[in-house]
Design an enzyme around this catalytic site. Structure first.
Site, PDB file in Angstrom:
ATOM      1  N   SER A 115     -19.700  15.805  -6.481  1.00 34.52           N
ATOM      2  CA  SER A 115     -18.754  16.418  -5.556  1.00 34.52           C
ATOM      3  C   SER A 115     -18.963  15.962  -4.115  1.00 34.52           C
ATOM      4  O   SER A 115     -18.807  14.795  -3.802  1.00 34.52           O
ATOM      5  CB  SER A 115     -18.832  17.937  -5.672  1.00 34.52           C
ATOM      6  OG  SER A 115     -17.799  18.557  -4.938  1.00 34.52           O
ATOM      7  N   HIS A 116     -19.347  16.873  -3.237  1.00 38.00           N
ATOM      8  CA  HIS A 116     -19.479  16.602  -1.809  1.00 38.00           C
ATOM      9  C   HIS A 116     -20.860  16.087  -1.428  1.00 38.00           C
ATOM     10  O   HIS A 116     -21.120  15.865  -0.244  1.00 38.00           O
ATOM     11  CB  HIS A 116     -19.201  17.888  -1.028  1.00 38.00           C
ATOM     12  CG  HIS A 116     -20.092  19.026  -1.444  1.00 38.00           C
ATOM     13  ND1 HIS A 116     -20.014  19.581  -2.711  1.00 38.00           N
ATOM     14  CD2 HIS A 116     -21.074  19.688  -0.803  1.00 38.00           C
ATOM     15  CE1 HIS A 116     -20.922  20.544  -2.808  1.00 38.00           C
ATOM     16  NE2 HIS A 116     -21.566  20.629  -1.668  1.00 38.00           N
ATOM     17  N   ASP A 287     -13.270  15.485  -0.128  1.00 34.17           N
ATOM     18  CA  ASP A 287     -14.644  15.124  -0.472  1.00 34.17           C
ATOM     19  C   ASP A 287     -14.677  14.021  -1.523  1.00 34.17           C
ATOM     20  O   ASP A 287     -13.641  13.469  -1.902  1.00 34.17           O
ATOM     21  CB  ASP A 287     -15.431  16.352  -0.925  1.00 34.17           C
ATOM     22  CG  ASP A 287     -14.974  16.899  -2.263  1.00 34.17           C
ATOM     23  OD1 ASP A 287     -13.797  16.688  -2.618  1.00 34.17           O
ATOM     24  OD2 ASP A 287     -15.771  17.545  -2.961  1.00 34.17           O
ATOM     25  N   ASP A 289     -15.101  13.770  -4.792  1.00 32.58           N
ATOM     26  CA  ASP A 289     -14.342  13.828  -6.043  1.00 32.58           C
ATOM     27  C   ASP A 289     -12.953  14.429  -5.874  1.00 32.58           C
ATOM     28  O   ASP A 289     -12.226  14.583  -6.850  1.00 32.58           O
ATOM     29  CB  ASP A 289     -15.120  14.596  -7.113  1.00 32.58           C
ATOM     30  CG  ASP A 289     -15.219  16.083  -6.836  1.00 32.58           C
ATOM     31  OD1 ASP A 289     -15.287  16.464  -5.655  1.00 32.58           O
ATOM     32  OD2 ASP A 289     -15.235  16.870  -7.798  1.00 32.58           O
ATOM     33  N   ASP A 291     -11.833  17.482  -4.783  1.00 30.12           N
ATOM     34  CA  ASP A 291     -11.449  18.876  -4.998  1.00 30.12           C
ATOM     35  C   ASP A 291     -11.563  19.735  -3.737  1.00 30.12           C
ATOM     36  O   ASP A 291     -11.074  20.861  -3.711  1.00 30.12           O
ATOM     37  CB  ASP A 291     -12.236  19.497  -6.164  1.00 30.12           C
ATOM     38  CG  ASP A 291     -13.736  19.504  -5.961  1.00 30.12           C
ATOM     39  OD1 ASP A 291     -14.211  19.011  -4.920  1.00 30.12           O
ATOM     40  OD2 ASP A 291     -14.442  20.006  -6.864  1.00 30.12           O
ATOM     41  N   ARG A 292     -12.183  19.217  -2.681  1.00 29.18           N
ATOM     42  CA  ARG A 292     -12.304  19.982  -1.437  1.00 29.18           C
ATOM     43  C   ARG A 292     -11.415  19.387  -0.356  1.00 29.18           C
ATOM     44  O   ARG A 292     -11.082  18.207  -0.392  1.00 29.18           O
ATOM     45  CB  ARG A 292     -13.757  20.007  -0.956  1.00 29.18           C
ATOM     46  CG  ARG A 292     -14.698  20.680  -1.936  1.00 29.18           C
ATOM     47  CD  ARG A 292     -16.127  20.664  -1.445  1.00 29.18           C
ATOM     48  NE  ARG A 292     -17.005  21.217  -2.471  1.00 29.18           N
ATOM     49  CZ  ARG A 292     -17.971  22.091  -2.238  1.00 29.18           C
ATOM     50  NH1 ARG A 292     -18.189  22.513  -1.008  1.00 29.18           N
ATOM     51  NH2 ARG A 292     -18.726  22.532  -3.222  1.00 29.18           N
ATOM     52  N   THR A 356     -19.107  32.670  -6.689  1.00 27.35           N
ATOM     53  CA  THR A 356     -18.876  31.280  -6.316  1.00 27.35           C
ATOM     54  C   THR A 356     -18.875  30.409  -7.578  1.00 27.35           C
ATOM     55  O   THR A 356     -19.737  30.532  -8.435  1.00 27.35           O
ATOM     56  CB  THR A 356     -19.963  30.803  -5.350  1.00 27.35           C
ATOM     57  OG1 THR A 356     -19.865  31.570  -4.147  1.00 27.35           O
ATOM     58  CG2 THR A 356     -19.813  29.338  -5.029  1.00 27.35           C
ATOM     59  N   SER A 377     -16.001  27.234   0.851  1.00 26.05           N
ATOM     60  CA  SER A 377     -16.614  25.910   0.854  1.00 26.05           C
ATOM     61  C   SER A 377     -15.564  24.811   0.770  1.00 26.05           C
ATOM     62  O   SER A 377     -15.757  23.791   0.132  1.00 26.05           O
ATOM     63  CB  SER A 377     -17.621  25.785  -0.297  1.00 26.05           C
ATOM     64  OG  SER A 377     -17.013  26.125  -1.526  1.00 26.05           O
ATOM     65  N   LYS A 388     -10.127  23.286  -8.176  1.00 25.12           N
ATOM     66  CA  LYS A 388      -9.647  23.223  -6.807  1.00 25.12           C
ATOM     67  C   LYS A 388      -9.115  21.818  -6.562  1.00 25.12           C
ATOM     68  O   LYS A 388      -9.508  20.878  -7.237  1.00 25.12           O
ATOM     69  CB  LYS A 388     -10.731  23.599  -5.807  1.00 25.12           C
ATOM     70  CG  LYS A 388     -12.088  22.938  -5.977  1.00 25.12           C
ATOM     71  CD  LYS A 388     -13.066  23.544  -4.976  1.00 25.12           C
ATOM     72  CE  LYS A 388     -14.482  23.008  -5.174  1.00 25.12           C
ATOM     73  NZ  LYS A 388     -15.232  23.761  -6.179  1.00 25.12           N
TER      74      LYS A 388
END
Length: 564
Positions: A115-116, A287, A289, A291-292, A356, A377, A388
């Site tokens: 992810s991030h 980010d 991947d 999703d953010r 979370t 986040s 997300k």
């Protein structure tokens, strides 16, 4: 004909998936059979449905993705999987994986991402399993996978199978007496086609291009050298005709260009500075991947994720998808500020507070009780998929702005005038020593659950805070009645202020401590109070939090790694 080989192996300690899968340093995954063990355990956890199934495979392009895609192909071939859908070059954003699982009704998908978190040989890698609804595996499944990793004795593999994933097309292999199919798909097309169903692309295009009476609405979209690059180029350059100058860092890199691919004011400072110093009306960053997301307006006016969720909740009627299917409930993770709760009350919608982790939203969506959800986040999403979705969030904002004609800042100010403002900050202390942090959590829980803590008062910065509630958050899923306990320590004050302390499950090394502070300013407080600097507004509460938790003593840190 290719043959299946059974390879003897031994378990590794610590292969317990966190909030979003198994995340460790690359060099951990490079240990002999470490990756193979975890992939086999994912498949064994689904063995009753494995024979003849289809799985989706893809990742965020970080270091090791292609090599692990190759291992997944070989191990799936050895375990009776009939077909794999793999993104070209092994690339699929996490939202795209969810979209493809749902569109083609597959058993699920294996997502290769941290992810991030940073990428490269000295940084992080991750593997997670998404179920047939397109969402991250629930606790029962990840716990089963973990139990299997503790006793694994062998894995099955087809070592001689060679399947390049560079070119789109179908490859068929004979494995024993079975056919095994690998279809390499365009990483972007299915997702973009779906976005065009959800949003009014011509209307957004008109906003960006302007007209005789209205200037073009200028955007700058930053993929942070992550997987969204090809999606951003296809959507914003090809479909919305925003121009090459509207996108930046759109080539996925194995190490994300040496940067930390986390879309916040600290790690996306390049975007913030460029929007602040340039002629841009809107900026967004995603980010590694995809999703953010982070949203900013002209002059880098920052929209907190909590505010972003609340604004979109209040404005969903402007998005064609929701005008068509209707709006159900809203949800947020427990640490996320309660701004969206106020929108839910006004609109008469169900409101859910969950732990979370995006997996906790899935059951509510599948039951038809949830339309929009988010996490502080920098995660926002809806029931269009079960992850997300950063690019979706940016398009949702542009849809609202195209329909209302307002700027980002005016949209926020109007929202605060109607609902009041939830000031919010998060302090992250990354890669701390795990044992002292565990001691800190135990000591704080003992303190806030002790007799006499409820009703006690604290003075800080000329303000008095009276405790109205305190606990270690526990959640019972209203759909399947499963319970997630120990999800974070909460202290709630009589004026609506909150403090939350939790250990994050998304790091790859040590302990990451997150401290959350929230204070509410009602709409009637007036424009000056609603536009205060967030750190100034939260200073008394943050000083109280550091004293109450003794965070600096336990972490050994004078200041956080990141403030958002």
């Amino acid at each position: 004909m290719l043959n299946v080989v059974t390879v003897n192996t031994n378990p590794y300690e610590g292969q317990k998936p966190g909030t979003s899968g198994l995340r460790k340093k690359v060099k951990v995954f490079l240990q002999k059979n470490y990756t193979e063990n975890f992939i086999q355990s994912i498949l064994d956890a689904n063995k009753e449905s494995l024979e003849g199934c289809t799985l989706v495979v893809g990742g965020d392009g970080r270091y090791l993705v292609k090599e692990v895609v190759d291992k997944i192909i070989k191990i799936c071939a050895g375990n009776g999987v009939a077909k794999l859908l793999i993104g070209q070059n092994g690339l699929l954003s996490t939202p795209a994986v969810s979209c493809i699982i749902r569109k083609y009704k597959t058993l699920g998908g294996i997502v290769l991402t941290a992810s991030h978190n940073p990428g490269g040989i000295d940084n992080d890698f991750g593997i997670k399993f998404n179920c047939s609804n397109g969402g991250p595996a629930p606790d029962a499944t990840t716990n089963h996978i973990y139990q299997l990793t503790t006793s694994i004795q062998h894995y099955k593999i087809v070592p001689d199978l060679v399947c390049p994933v560079d070119n789109i097309g179908v490859q068929t292999f004979k494995v024993g007496d079975r056919e095994f199919v690998v279809e390499v798909i365009d990483s972007v097309s299915d997702y973009v086609d779906y976005m065009k169903e959800i949003f009014d692309f011509p209307k957004i295009r008109s906003l960006l291009q302007g007209s005789e009476t209205r200037k073009p609405f200028k955007v700058l979209i930053d993929s942070m050298s992550g997987v969204t690059g090809p999606y951003v180029r296809r959507i914003f350059v090809s479909e919305l005709c925003a121009g090459e100058g509207s996108v930046r860092r759109v080539v996925p890199l194995q190490d994300f260009g040496g940067a930390h691919p986390d879309p916040n004011l600290t790690y996306a400072a390049d975007l913030v500075n460029e929007v602040k110093n340039g002629d841009y009306d809107f900026g967004a960053a995603f980010d590694g991947d995809g999703d953010r997301n982070m949203i900013i307006g002209r002059d880098a006016f920052f929209v907190t994720p909590s505010d972003s969720l609340a604004v979109l909740a209040a404005q969903l009627h402007r998005i064609p998808y929701f005008a068509r299917v209707g709006v159900r409930g809203f949800a947020r993770s427990m640490p996320t500020a309660a701004a969206v709760d106020r929108v839910a009350r006004k609109l008469g919608k169900e409101m859910f507070e969950v732990p979370t982790g995006w997996k906790y939203f899935g059951n509510l969506m599948d039951a038809g009780r949830l339309s929009l959800c988010g996490e502080e986040s920098f995660g926002t999403g809806s029931d269009h998929i079960r992850e997300k979705d950063g690019v979706w969030a940016a398009l949702a904002w542009l849809s609202v702005l195209a329909d209302s004609g307002a700027s980002v800042e005016d949209t926020l100010l109007g929202h605060w005038r109607e609902y009041g403002r939830n000031y919010f900050a998060r302090y992250d202390y990354e890669e701390c020593a795990a044992e002292p942090c565990a001691d800190m959590m135990r000591a704080l829980e003992e303190k806030i659950t002790a007799p006499g803590f409820l009703g006690s008062s604290f003075s800080s910065g000329g303000r008095t805070f009276v405790v109205s509630a305190a606990d270690n958050f526990s959640y019972m899923d209203p759909i399947d009645r499963s319970v997630a306990a120990g999800q974070g320590l909460r202290v709630v004050f009589a004026d609506g202020a909150r403090l939350v302390l939790r250990l994050s499950g998304t790091g790859s090394a040590g302990a990451t401590v997150r401290l959350y502070a929230e204070a509410y300013e009602p709409a009637e407080a007036g424009a000056e109070a609603l536009r205060r600097d967030a750190r100034q507004a939260l200073r008394p509460l943050l000083d109280l939090a550091l004293d109450l938790t003794q965070l600096q003593k336990y972490t050994g840190r004078e200041r956080p790694t990141v403030i958002t």
